[in-house]
Design a protein around this motif. Structure first.
Motif, short mmCIF file in Angstrom:
data_model
loop_
_atom_site.label_atom_id
_atom_site.label_comp_id
_atom_site.label_asym_id
_atom_site.label_seq_id
_atom_site.Cartn_x
_atom_site.Cartn_y
_atom_site.Cartn_z
N MET A 1 0.81 -1.19 0.00
CA MET A 1 0.00 0.00 0.00
C MET A 1 0.85 1.25 0.00
N ALA A 2 2.02 1.24 0.61
CA ALA A 2 2.84 2.43 0.70
C ALA A 2 3.23 2.97 -0.66
N ASP A 3 3.40 2.10 -1.69
CA ASP A 3 3.81 2.61 -3.00
C ASP A 3 2.71 3.44 -3.65
N THR A 4 1.48 3.34 -3.17
CA THR A 4 0.39 4.08 -3.79
C THR A 4 0.30 5.53 -3.29
N VAL A 5 1.06 5.88 -2.27
CA VAL A 5 1.09 7.26 -1.78
C VAL A 5 2.44 7.84 -2.20
N PRO A 6 2.52 8.44 -3.40
CA PRO A 6 3.80 8.87 -3.94
C PRO A 6 4.44 10.01 -3.19
N GLU A 7 3.67 10.91 -2.64
CA GLU A 7 4.19 12.08 -1.94
C GLU A 7 3.47 12.18 -0.60
N PRO A 8 4.10 12.84 0.37
CA PRO A 8 3.38 13.08 1.62
C PRO A 8 2.09 13.87 1.34
N ALA A 9 1.03 13.49 2.04
CA ALA A 9 -0.25 14.17 1.87
C ALA A 9 -0.73 14.67 3.23
N LEU A 10 -1.24 15.89 3.25
CA LEU A 10 -1.83 16.44 4.47
C LEU A 10 -3.31 16.08 4.47
N LEU A 11 -3.73 15.41 5.54
CA LEU A 11 -5.14 15.06 5.68
C LEU A 11 -5.76 15.89 6.79
N VAL A 12 -6.95 16.37 6.54
CA VAL A 12 -7.73 17.11 7.54
C VAL A 12 -8.85 16.18 7.97
N ILE A 13 -8.84 15.81 9.26
CA ILE A 13 -9.80 14.82 9.75
C ILE A 13 -10.68 15.48 10.81
N GLU A 14 -11.92 15.70 10.46
CA GLU A 14 -12.88 16.23 11.41
C GLU A 14 -13.47 15.06 12.18
N ALA A 15 -13.79 15.31 13.44
CA ALA A 15 -14.42 14.27 14.24
C ALA A 15 -15.72 13.86 13.56
N ASP A 16 -16.08 12.61 13.71
CA ASP A 16 -17.30 12.05 13.11
C ASP A 16 -17.24 11.95 11.60
N SER A 17 -16.04 12.08 11.02
CA SER A 17 -15.93 11.89 9.57
C SER A 17 -14.92 10.78 9.29
N VAL A 18 -15.06 10.18 8.14
CA VAL A 18 -14.14 9.13 7.70
C VAL A 18 -13.43 9.66 6.46
N VAL A 19 -12.09 9.60 6.47
CA VAL A 19 -11.30 10.15 5.38
C VAL A 19 -10.58 9.00 4.67
N GLN A 20 -10.67 8.99 3.35
CA GLN A 20 -9.99 7.98 2.54
C GLN A 20 -8.48 8.26 2.56
N LEU A 21 -7.69 7.22 2.81
CA LEU A 21 -6.24 7.38 2.71
C LEU A 21 -5.86 7.43 1.24
N PRO A 22 -4.99 8.36 0.85
CA PRO A 22 -4.65 8.54 -0.56
C PRO A 22 -4.15 7.25 -1.22
N GLY A 23 -4.69 6.95 -2.37
CA GLY A 23 -4.23 5.82 -3.16
C GLY A 23 -4.56 4.45 -2.61
N SER A 24 -5.59 4.35 -1.75
CA SER A 24 -5.91 3.05 -1.18
C SER A 24 -7.40 2.93 -0.89
N ASN A 25 -7.80 1.76 -0.45
CA ASN A 25 -9.18 1.53 -0.01
C ASN A 25 -9.28 1.66 1.50
N ALA A 26 -8.22 2.07 2.16
CA ALA A 26 -8.22 2.21 3.62
C ALA A 26 -8.73 3.60 4.00
N THR A 27 -9.26 3.68 5.22
CA THR A 27 -9.78 4.95 5.72
C THR A 27 -9.17 5.25 7.09
N ILE A 28 -9.32 6.51 7.51
CA ILE A 28 -8.83 6.95 8.80
C ILE A 28 -9.90 7.85 9.43
N ARG A 29 -10.06 7.73 10.75
CA ARG A 29 -11.00 8.62 11.44
C ARG A 29 -10.48 8.95 12.82
N LEU A 30 -10.87 10.09 13.32
CA LEU A 30 -10.50 10.55 14.65
C LEU A 30 -11.46 9.92 15.65
#
Length: 119
Positions: A1-30
């Motif tokens: 999965m790491a090869d799919t994120v070519p550059e560092p990406a800044l993610l803004v994660i608001e509480a109660d939201s789900v954010v897609q991780l760049p270049g993957s089917n994985a998500t991140i949430r606070l």
């Protein structure tokens, strides 16, 4: 999965939201914040403690909890998960805004900024 994120990406994660991780089917949430920053009406020599919990969900649906903290013994600003380096950048709003709410602070009041890069 790491090869799919070519550059560092800044993610803004608001509480109660789900954010897609760049270049993957994985998500991140606070999922948690421990905010012991200096009150806005006090002059402090350090910012105070900020400890956040993030939950990553991989493509198979498996949950991975990570803890990031600005000044803890058991955690740092950076964690490795799912082949990614996730770095805590900042937490908003500032104490001055939270102190003016005139109610207990809730998780939904927070937005966290993290940088995601290949491991």
């Amino acid at each position: 999965m790491a090869d799919t994120v070519p550059e560092p990406a800044l993610l803004v994660i608001e509480a109660d939201s789900v954010v897609q991780l760049p270049g993957s089917n994985a998500t991140i949430r606070l999922t948690g914040v421990q905010d012991v920053r200096c009150p806005s009406d006090v002059d402090c020599y350090w910012e105070g403690l900020i400890k956040i919990t993030l939950t990553l969900t991989d493509a198979e649906g498996t949950l991975h909890d990570i803890t990031l903290c600005n000044m803890c013994d058991e955690a740092t600003r950076e964690a490795l998960a799912l082949g990614l380096r996730i770095t805590f950048t900042r937490l908003e709003p500032g104490r001055n805004v939270l102190d003016d709410l005139n109610r207990p602070v809730q998780l939904s009041d927070y937005t966290v900024f993290v940088t995601v890069a290949p491991q």
